[in-house]
Design a protein around this motif. Sequence first.
Motif, PDB file in Angstrom:
ATOM      1  N   LEU A 221       0.826  -1.214   0.000  1.00 17.20           N
ATOM      2  CA  LEU A 221       0.000   0.000   0.000  1.00 17.20           C
ATOM      3  C   LEU A 221       0.856   1.258   0.000  1.00 17.20           C
ATOM      4  O   LEU A 221       0.494   2.255  -0.629  1.00 17.20           O
ATOM      5  CB  LEU A 221      -0.939   0.005   1.204  1.00 17.20           C
ATOM      6  CG  LEU A 221      -2.270  -0.708   1.003  1.00 17.20           C
ATOM      7  CD1 LEU A 221      -3.040  -0.776   2.309  1.00 17.20           C
ATOM      8  CD2 LEU A 221      -3.115  -0.004  -0.046  1.00 17.20           C
ATOM      9  N   TYR A 222       1.980   1.218   0.711  1.00 22.09           N
ATOM     10  CA  TYR A 222       2.884   2.372   0.687  1.00 22.09           C
ATOM     11  C   TYR A 222       3.295   2.685  -0.755  1.00 22.09           C
ATOM     12  O   TYR A 222       3.253   3.834  -1.193  1.00 22.09           O
ATOM     13  CB  TYR A 222       4.148   2.086   1.515  1.00 22.09           C
ATOM     14  CG  TYR A 222       4.001   2.376   2.985  1.00 22.09           C
ATOM     15  CD1 TYR A 222       3.803   3.673   3.442  1.00 22.09           C
ATOM     16  CD2 TYR A 222       4.073   1.359   3.926  1.00 22.09           C
ATOM     17  CE1 TYR A 222       3.672   3.950   4.795  1.00 22.09           C
ATOM     18  CE2 TYR A 222       3.935   1.622   5.286  1.00 22.09           C
ATOM     19  CZ  TYR A 222       3.744   2.915   5.710  1.00 22.09           C
ATOM     20  OH  TYR A 222       3.599   3.183   7.048  1.00 22.09           O
ATOM     21  N   LYS A 223       3.677   1.653  -1.494  1.00 21.88           N
ATOM     22  CA  LYS A 223       4.129   1.862  -2.878  1.00 21.88           C
ATOM     23  C   LYS A 223       3.004   2.398  -3.753  1.00 21.88           C
ATOM     24  O   LYS A 223       3.173   3.338  -4.525  1.00 21.88           O
ATOM     25  CB  LYS A 223       4.641   0.535  -3.467  1.00 21.88           C
ATOM     26  CG  LYS A 223       5.901   0.004  -2.809  1.00 21.88           C
ATOM     27  CD  LYS A 223       6.244  -1.357  -3.389  1.00 21.88           C
ATOM     28  CE  LYS A 223       7.268  -2.067  -2.503  1.00 21.88           C
ATOM     29  NZ  LYS A 223       7.357  -3.496  -2.813  1.00 21.88           N
ATOM     30  N   LEU A 224       1.835   1.771  -3.648  1.00 22.32           N
ATOM     31  CA  LEU A 224       0.748   2.095  -4.569  1.00 22.32           C
ATOM     32  C   LEU A 224       0.046   3.410  -4.264  1.00 22.32           C
ATOM     33  O   LEU A 224      -0.543   4.023  -5.151  1.00 22.32           O
ATOM     34  CB  LEU A 224      -0.278   0.957  -4.580  1.00 22.32           C
ATOM     35  CG  LEU A 224       0.249  -0.335  -5.189  1.00 22.32           C
ATOM     36  CD1 LEU A 224      -0.676  -1.486  -4.897  1.00 22.32           C
ATOM     37  CD2 LEU A 224       0.413  -0.184  -6.689  1.00 22.32           C
ATOM     38  N   THR A 225       0.090   3.843  -2.995  1.00 21.06           N
ATOM     39  CA  THR A 225      -0.559   5.111  -2.657  1.00 21.06           C
ATOM     40  C   THR A 225       0.403   6.285  -2.777  1.00 21.06           C
ATOM     41  O   THR A 225       0.011   7.429  -2.578  1.00 21.06           O
ATOM     42  CB  THR A 225      -1.120   5.076  -1.219  1.00 21.06           C
ATOM     43  OG1 THR A 225      -0.062   4.742  -0.317  1.00 21.06           O
ATOM     44  CG2 THR A 225      -2.248   4.074  -1.100  1.00 21.06           C
ATOM     45  N   GLY A 226       1.663   5.986  -3.119  1.00 22.41           N
ATOM     46  CA  GLY A 226       2.641   7.062  -3.258  1.00 22.41           C
ATOM     47  C   GLY A 226       3.109   7.614  -1.926  1.00 22.41           C
ATOM     48  O   GLY A 226       3.742   8.664  -1.856  1.00 22.41           O
ATOM     49  N   LYS A 227       2.790   6.905  -0.836  1.00 23.46           N
ATOM     50  CA  LYS A 227       3.209   7.348   0.497  1.00 23.46           C
ATOM     51  C   LYS A 227       4.630   6.862   0.777  1.00 23.46           C
ATOM     52  O   LYS A 227       5.062   5.840   0.246  1.00 23.46           O
ATOM     53  CB  LYS A 227       2.275   6.801   1.576  1.00 23.46           C
ATOM     54  CG  LYS A 227       0.801   7.127   1.366  1.00 23.46           C
ATOM     55  CD  LYS A 227       0.494   8.543   1.731  1.00 23.46           C
ATOM     56  CE  LYS A 227      -0.994   8.829   1.565  1.00 23.46           C
ATOM     57  NZ  LYS A 227      -1.318  10.230   1.823  1.00 23.46           N
ATOM     58  N   VAL A 228       5.320   7.596   1.612  1.00 22.06           N
ATOM     59  CA  VAL A 228       6.664   7.189   2.020  1.00 22.06           C
ATOM     60  C   VAL A 228       6.606   6.801   3.489  1.00 22.06           C
ATOM     61  O   VAL A 228       6.081   7.542   4.315  1.00 22.06           O
ATOM     62  CB  VAL A 228       7.673   8.346   1.825  1.00 22.06           C
ATOM     63  CG1 VAL A 228       9.049   7.939   2.322  1.00 22.06           C
ATOM     64  CG2 VAL A 228       7.719   8.783   0.377  1.00 22.06           C
ATOM     65  N   LYS A 229       7.117   5.634   3.809  1.00 24.56           N
ATOM     66  CA  LYS A 229       7.125   5.196   5.207  1.00 24.56           C
ATOM     67  C   LYS A 229       8.271   5.893   5.935  1.00 24.56           C
ATOM     68  O   LYS A 229       9.434   5.580   5.729  1.00 24.56           O
ATOM     69  CB  LYS A 229       7.280   3.674   5.303  1.00 24.56           C
ATOM     70  CG  LYS A 229       7.203   3.189   6.747  1.00 24.56           C
ATOM     71  CD  LYS A 229       7.071   1.701   6.872  1.00 24.56           C
ATOM     72  CE  LYS A 229       6.867   1.304   8.322  1.00 24.56           C
ATOM     73  NZ  LYS A 229       6.655  -0.126   8.500  1.00 24.56           N
ATOM     74  N   GLU A 230       7.900   6.880   6.734  1.00 20.68           N
ATOM     75  CA  GLU A 230       8.898   7.608   7.502  1.00 20.68           C
ATOM     76  C   GLU A 230       9.332   6.752   8.699  1.00 20.68           C
ATOM     77  O   GLU A 230       8.504   6.174   9.377  1.00 20.68           O
ATOM     78  CB  GLU A 230       8.309   8.927   8.018  1.00 20.68           C
ATOM     79  CG  GLU A 230       7.751   9.833   6.935  1.00 20.68           C
ATOM     80  CD  GLU A 230       8.826  10.548   6.151  1.00 20.68           C
ATOM     81  OE1 GLU A 230       9.996  10.472   6.575  1.00 20.68           O
ATOM     82  OE2 GLU A 230       8.515  11.155   5.122  1.00 20.68           O
ATOM     83  N   GLN A 231      10.628   6.701   8.921  1.00 19.78           N
ATOM     84  CA  GLN A 231      11.136   5.995  10.102  1.00 19.78           C
ATOM     85  C   GLN A 231      10.976   6.926  11.296  1.00 19.78           C
ATOM     86  O   GLN A 231      11.658   7.944  11.387  1.00 19.78           O
ATOM     87  CB  GLN A 231      12.605   5.607   9.898  1.00 19.78           C
ATOM     88  CG  GLN A 231      13.185   4.746  11.008  1.00 19.78           C
ATOM     89  CD  GLN A 231      12.520   3.386  11.114  1.00 19.78           C
ATOM     90  OE1 GLN A 231      12.047   2.857  10.125  1.00 19.78           O
ATOM     91  NE2 GLN A 231      12.463   2.835  12.312  1.00 19.78           N
ATOM     92  N   ILE A 232      10.044   6.613  12.180  1.00 13.42           N
ATOM     93  CA  ILE A 232       9.802   7.495  13.325  1.00 13.42           C
ATOM     94  C   ILE A 232      10.632   7.028  14.513  1.00 13.42           C
ATOM     95  O   ILE A 232      10.514   5.896  14.957  1.00 13.42           O
ATOM     96  CB  ILE A 232       8.301   7.525  13.673  1.00 13.42           C
ATOM     97  CG1 ILE A 232       7.543   8.250  12.552  1.00 13.42           C
ATOM     98  CG2 ILE A 232       8.064   8.211  15.016  1.00 13.42           C
ATOM     99  CD1 ILE A 232       6.080   8.423  12.801  1.00 13.42           C
ATOM    100  N   LYS A 233      11.485   7.918  14.977  1.00 12.86           N
ATOM    101  CA  LYS A 233      12.325   7.622  16.135  1.00 12.86           C
ATOM    102  C   LYS A 233      12.227   8.706  17.204  1.00 12.86           C
ATOM    103  O   LYS A 233      12.176   8.433  18.399  1.00 12.86           O
ATOM    104  CB  LYS A 233      13.798   7.468  15.702  1.00 12.86           C
ATOM    105  CG  LYS A 233      14.168   6.038  15.330  1.00 12.86           C
ATOM    106  CD  LYS A 233      14.047   5.135  16.538  1.00 12.86           C
ATOM    107  CE  LYS A 233      14.152   3.667  16.181  1.00 12.86           C
ATOM    108  NZ  LYS A 233      13.696   2.807  17.284  1.00 12.86           N
TER     109      LYS A 233
END
Length: 449
Positions: A221-233
């Motif tokens: 879904l990240y790829k197809l929705t154009g979203k970027v998975k941010e690494q939250i730290k």
Amino acid sequence: MKIIIAGAGEVGFHLAKLLSFESQDITLIDPDKESLSYANSHLDIRVIKGDATSINILKESRVDTADLLIGVTSSETTNITVCVLAKQLGVKRTIARISNTEFIENKDELGFIKFGIDELISPVALASSEIELLLNQSAFNDSYEFEEGALTMVGTSLSSEAQFVGKSVREAAQIFPELHFMPIAIQRSGTQYTLIPRGDTQFKEGDQVYFVTSKGGVDELYKLTGKVKEQIKNVMILGGSRIGKKTAEDLCAHKFRVKLIEKDKDKAFDLADDLPNALVINGDGRNVELLEEENIHDMDAFISVTGNSETNIMSCLMAKSKSVPKTIALVENMDYFQLSHSIGIDTLINKKLLAANTIFRFIRRGDVVAMTKLNNMNAELLEFIVKPSSEVCNNAIIDLDFPRSAIIGGVIRDGKGIIALGDFYIRPGDRIVVCCLPRSIKKIEKMFL
């Protein structure tokens, strides 16, 4: 269903309101005359003024014929006592709202069921879990897990980068045949109308879309929705409330770097002692200079959980202006809750709604084991266990007389999540996740009885 609610505070009133809309037989007990008077004049329910721990008051509420008693006063001691007494007087099931999360963590060891309490709910623990889940699914603005992640529901707003914008559900399925997710609800941009998608439903830019995915599907879904998975730290929490403290504890345990800002000096020192792995700052989180000194622009997420909804919203908007990727605000006002996507905050969470969602599964007919309402949408997500006698049992999904205002999002079989299509045969013991509009709930419940 005959339901008694002890406590006419925010959670009790909200529950009574939701349940009265569903024509449930509701009795609300509270010692405060004003709270009862408002509930009595606005809702179609029965009210009783008095202390819910009084045997006479419980008998007056006809507790011996009730299906469910819910203790949601502001005192957890009162809630526990009411549930124990009510069980002895003949109520079928009891739910107690508690604030001490240790009770939930050790409930099996303590054996609350033996005392007469069937379920414990903690709005604080629910809100904290919701926040952590949202941080883990960072690009999505709503999420919910079934059976420890065998299936996950995520909600997102479609941007022009989403690969299936302009395509119908059927066309998207043909282009991406190996996908492990199912669209279950859509809200068109600028409307309050909830749509259950069908094969010919078209995805449009700006749509708020909810998907159910199996393991691995979230990355697709990240790829197809154009979203970027941010690494939250790096996470900044504004407000050392119970939710703020519990969230900081949970995030520190999962190796997040946490800064917590608390205005009250004594409370800040206590929090610093209780949270050795978090940096606790004594200051006013509404002060922009303070936030800049604490490097708000380096934060991956900003969570505002003070006792004031307006402060939480404004501070999150300010964090957004400093380019913080993820913002979450706690709000008590349900009217604000409808505005989350239009005002620029990623997610609003509401304790009343989280508590109500948890309690609702005890009210639904059929073997409902989980239930959530979709944010800003007039739709519910229900998880049923299929019995051998259920109408859906031993049938292919395509052969079921399923209402158009409902859809099967996925199936959990032997602990494994499956995105089930029309040719999938439902078996006894399957856990079926269904998304439906309110008008089809009764029909869906009958199919799983």
